[in-house]
Scaffold this motif. Structure first.
Motif, PDB file in Angstrom:
ATOM      1  N   HIS A 167       0.832  -1.206   0.000  1.00  0.00           N
ATOM      2  CA  HIS A 167       0.000   0.000   0.000  1.00  0.00           C
ATOM      3  C   HIS A 167       0.869   1.260   0.000  1.00  0.00           C
ATOM      4  O   HIS A 167       1.606   1.517   0.958  1.00  0.00           O
ATOM      5  CB  HIS A 167      -0.918   0.016   1.225  1.00  0.00           C
ATOM      6  CG  HIS A 167      -1.865   1.173   1.222  1.00  0.00           C
ATOM      7  ND1 HIS A 167      -3.025   1.154   0.497  1.00  0.00           N
ATOM      8  CD2 HIS A 167      -1.803   2.370   1.833  1.00  0.00           C
ATOM      9  CE1 HIS A 167      -3.660   2.310   0.669  1.00  0.00           C
ATOM     10  NE2 HIS A 167      -2.929   3.069   1.479  1.00  0.00           N
ATOM     11  N   TYR A 168       0.796   1.997  -1.084  1.00  0.00           N
ATOM     12  CA  TYR A 168       1.407   3.322  -1.200  1.00  0.00           C
ATOM     13  C   TYR A 168       0.292   4.239  -1.694  1.00  0.00           C
ATOM     14  O   TYR A 168      -0.217   4.052  -2.801  1.00  0.00           O
ATOM     15  CB  TYR A 168       2.568   3.332  -2.201  1.00  0.00           C
ATOM     16  CG  TYR A 168       3.692   2.392  -1.824  1.00  0.00           C
ATOM     17  CD1 TYR A 168       4.600   2.725  -0.820  1.00  0.00           C
ATOM     18  CD2 TYR A 168       3.829   1.167  -2.460  1.00  0.00           C
ATOM     19  CE1 TYR A 168       5.621   1.864  -0.466  1.00  0.00           C
ATOM     20  CE2 TYR A 168       4.849   0.292  -2.113  1.00  0.00           C
ATOM     21  CZ  TYR A 168       5.739   0.648  -1.113  1.00  0.00           C
ATOM     22  OH  TYR A 168       6.745  -0.215  -0.760  1.00  0.00           O
ATOM     23  N   PRO A 169      -0.107   5.225  -0.907  1.00  0.00           N
ATOM     24  CA  PRO A 169      -1.249   6.053  -1.301  1.00  0.00           C
ATOM     25  C   PRO A 169      -1.071   6.777  -2.641  1.00  0.00           C
ATOM     26  O   PRO A 169      -1.974   6.779  -3.468  1.00  0.00           O
ATOM     27  CB  PRO A 169      -1.388   7.051  -0.154  1.00  0.00           C
ATOM     28  CG  PRO A 169      -0.764   6.376   1.013  1.00  0.00           C
ATOM     29  CD  PRO A 169       0.364   5.561   0.437  1.00  0.00           C
ATOM     30  N   TRP A 170       0.071   7.375  -2.891  1.00  0.00           N
ATOM     31  CA  TRP A 170       0.249   8.210  -4.077  1.00  0.00           C
ATOM     32  C   TRP A 170       1.479   7.751  -4.851  1.00  0.00           C
ATOM     33  O   TRP A 170       2.420   7.218  -4.283  1.00  0.00           O
ATOM     34  CB  TRP A 170       0.380   9.679  -3.699  1.00  0.00           C
ATOM     35  CG  TRP A 170      -0.631  10.070  -2.666  1.00  0.00           C
ATOM     36  CD1 TRP A 170      -0.387  10.491  -1.391  1.00  0.00           C
ATOM     37  CD2 TRP A 170      -2.060  10.023  -2.799  1.00  0.00           C
ATOM     38  NE1 TRP A 170      -1.565  10.721  -0.724  1.00  0.00           N
ATOM     39  CE2 TRP A 170      -2.615  10.442  -1.565  1.00  0.00           C
ATOM     40  CE3 TRP A 170      -2.929   9.677  -3.824  1.00  0.00           C
ATOM     41  CZ2 TRP A 170      -3.986  10.517  -1.338  1.00  0.00           C
ATOM     42  CZ3 TRP A 170      -4.304   9.745  -3.597  1.00  0.00           C
ATOM     43  CH2 TRP A 170      -4.809  10.172  -2.373  1.00  0.00           C
ATOM     44  N   PHE A 171       1.502   8.026  -6.143  1.00  0.00           N
ATOM     45  CA  PHE A 171       2.591   7.512  -6.975  1.00  0.00           C
ATOM     46  C   PHE A 171       3.950   8.051  -6.549  1.00  0.00           C
ATOM     47  O   PHE A 171       4.963   7.368  -6.677  1.00  0.00           O
ATOM     48  CB  PHE A 171       2.318   7.729  -8.471  1.00  0.00           C
ATOM     49  CG  PHE A 171       2.663   9.086  -8.992  1.00  0.00           C
ATOM     50  CD1 PHE A 171       3.878   9.301  -9.611  1.00  0.00           C
ATOM     51  CD2 PHE A 171       1.769  10.137  -8.892  1.00  0.00           C
ATOM     52  CE1 PHE A 171       4.202  10.557 -10.106  1.00  0.00           C
ATOM     53  CE2 PHE A 171       2.085  11.382  -9.389  1.00  0.00           C
ATOM     54  CZ  PHE A 171       3.308  11.592  -9.995  1.00  0.00           C
ATOM     55  N   GLU A 172       4.009   9.234  -5.979  1.00  0.00           N
ATOM     56  CA  GLU A 172       5.301   9.761  -5.539  1.00  0.00           C
ATOM     57  C   GLU A 172       5.824   9.039  -4.294  1.00  0.00           C
ATOM     58  O   GLU A 172       6.983   9.185  -3.931  1.00  0.00           O
ATOM     59  CB  GLU A 172       5.242  11.273  -5.307  1.00  0.00           C
ATOM     60  CG  GLU A 172       4.361  11.726  -4.161  1.00  0.00           C
ATOM     61  CD  GLU A 172       2.907  11.973  -4.541  1.00  0.00           C
ATOM     62  OE1 GLU A 172       2.219  12.652  -3.772  1.00  0.00           O
ATOM     63  OE2 GLU A 172       2.449  11.485  -5.597  1.00  0.00           O
ATOM     64  N   ASP A 173       4.974   8.226  -3.665  1.00  0.00           N
ATOM     65  CA  ASP A 173       5.386   7.423  -2.516  1.00  0.00           C
ATOM     66  C   ASP A 173       6.059   6.115  -2.923  1.00  0.00           C
ATOM     67  O   ASP A 173       6.656   5.443  -2.083  1.00  0.00           O
ATOM     68  CB  ASP A 173       4.169   7.069  -1.647  1.00  0.00           C
ATOM     69  CG  ASP A 173       3.477   8.285  -1.062  1.00  0.00           C
ATOM     70  OD1 ASP A 173       4.171   9.286  -0.776  1.00  0.00           O
ATOM     71  OD2 ASP A 173       2.244   8.233  -0.883  1.00  0.00           O
ATOM     72  N   LEU A 174       5.946   5.734  -4.180  1.00  0.00           N
ATOM     73  CA  LEU A 174       6.478   4.448  -4.633  1.00  0.00           C
ATOM     74  C   LEU A 174       7.995   4.374  -4.524  1.00  0.00           C
ATOM     75  O   LEU A 174       8.689   5.322  -4.891  1.00  0.00           O
ATOM     76  CB  LEU A 174       6.131   4.216  -6.109  1.00  0.00           C
ATOM     77  CG  LEU A 174       4.691   3.929  -6.465  1.00  0.00           C
ATOM     78  CD1 LEU A 174       4.523   3.944  -7.987  1.00  0.00           C
ATOM     79  CD2 LEU A 174       4.257   2.595  -5.895  1.00  0.00           C
ATOM     80  N   PRO A 175       8.529   3.244  -4.080  1.00  0.00           N
ATOM     81  CA  PRO A 175       9.972   3.033  -4.192  1.00  0.00           C
ATOM     82  C   PRO A 175      10.339   2.985  -5.682  1.00  0.00           C
ATOM     83  O   PRO A 175       9.533   2.547  -6.523  1.00  0.00           O
ATOM     84  CB  PRO A 175      10.186   1.667  -3.540  1.00  0.00           C
ATOM     85  CG  PRO A 175       8.973   1.421  -2.711  1.00  0.00           C
ATOM     86  CD  PRO A 175       7.852   2.147  -3.394  1.00  0.00           C
ATOM     87  N   ASP A 176      11.547   3.416  -6.007  1.00  0.00           N
ATOM     88  CA  ASP A 176      11.969   3.471  -7.409  1.00  0.00           C
ATOM     89  C   ASP A 176      11.803   2.136  -8.129  1.00  0.00           C
ATOM     90  O   ASP A 176      11.347   2.089  -9.275  1.00  0.00           O
ATOM     91  CB  ASP A 176      13.424   3.930  -7.518  1.00  0.00           C
ATOM     92  CG  ASP A 176      13.611   5.380  -7.119  1.00  0.00           C
ATOM     93  OD1 ASP A 176      12.607   6.119  -6.998  1.00  0.00           O
ATOM     94  OD2 ASP A 176      14.768   5.782  -6.924  1.00  0.00           O
ATOM     95  N   LEU A 177      12.156   1.057  -7.474  1.00  0.00           N
ATOM     96  CA  LEU A 177      12.075  -0.265  -8.099  1.00  0.00           C
ATOM     97  C   LEU A 177      10.624  -0.628  -8.451  1.00  0.00           C
ATOM     98  O   LEU A 177      10.345  -1.155  -9.529  1.00  0.00           O
ATOM     99  CB  LEU A 177      12.677  -1.329  -7.181  1.00  0.00           C
ATOM    100  CG  LEU A 177      12.743  -2.748  -7.742  1.00  0.00           C
ATOM    101  CD1 LEU A 177      13.617  -2.818  -8.996  1.00  0.00           C
ATOM    102  CD2 LEU A 177      13.285  -3.703  -6.681  1.00  0.00           C
ATOM    103  N   THR A 178       9.702  -0.325  -7.566  1.00  0.00           N
ATOM    104  CA  THR A 178       8.289  -0.618  -7.819  1.00  0.00           C
ATOM    105  C   THR A 178       7.752   0.265  -8.937  1.00  0.00           C
ATOM    106  O   THR A 178       7.015  -0.210  -9.811  1.00  0.00           O
ATOM    107  CB  THR A 178       7.460  -0.438  -6.532  1.00  0.00           C
ATOM    108  OG1 THR A 178       8.021  -1.251  -5.506  1.00  0.00           O
ATOM    109  CG2 THR A 178       6.010  -0.824  -6.749  1.00  0.00           C
ATOM    110  N   ALA A 179       8.127   1.537  -8.933  1.00  0.00           N
ATOM    111  CA  ALA A 179       7.694   2.442 -10.004  1.00  0.00           C
ATOM    112  C   ALA A 179       8.211   1.954 -11.355  1.00  0.00           C
ATOM    113  O   ALA A 179       7.465   1.942 -12.346  1.00  0.00           O
ATOM    114  CB  ALA A 179       8.179   3.861  -9.726  1.00  0.00           C
TER     115      ALA A 179
END
Length: 146
Positions: free
Chosen positions: A47-59
């Motif tokens: 669970h990451y609320p917003w896309f800017e919260d994503l870890p680089d690898l997941t993004a």
């Protein structure tokens, strides 16, 4: 996981989904309310609320899965374009949309359609000075993050 979050429940297999691609980081599945046939969502399994919260690898993984889906959609529907975009309007769990575009306005904001559906109206430009000012504001905030 957030038991109240619908996407967390889908990622945890507590709710059904028409799954397309799944690995340890992400899950891609069909949108229940598609813009066009084939419209898919890609979510992180955490669970990451917003896309800017994503870890680089997941993004990066979400983008790679989006590209895989886009290639398949182009072959299946014979479309020239497939749209990829993040939103957070209805569910505060990062999710990307991947939509085969049958019409150039499939994912167009109403703001661009002021002259009608068959036209494409650019919003007025704020002008060079305003754009320079805005760019400076963003660059200053970027510098704060370093």
């Amino acid at each position: 996981m957030d038991d109240k979050c619908i996407f967390c429940r889908i990622a945890d297999a507590k709710l059904p989904a028409h799954k397309l691609i799944e690995d340890d980081l992400v899950l891609a599945f069909l949108d229940l309310h598609p813009i066009r046939e084939g419209h898919a969502l890609i979510i992180p399994k955490q669970h990451y609320p917003w896309f800017e919260d994503l870890p680089d690898l997941t993004a990066a993984r979400m983008m790679a899965v989006g590209q895989q889906l886009a290639r398949a959609m182009k072959r299946e529907w014979g479309v020239e374009r497939v749209s990829f975009f993040y939103t957070g309007i209805h569910v505060p769990h990062t999710h990307a949309h991947v939509v085969p575009m049958s019409h150039r306005h499939d994912v167009t904001s109403a703001r661009y359609l002021e002259d009608g559906f068959e036209e494409f109206s650019l919003p007025p430009s704020p002008g060079g000075a305003a754009l320079t000012h805005t760019a400076g504001r963003i660059r200053a905030r970027l510098a704060e993050a370093c």
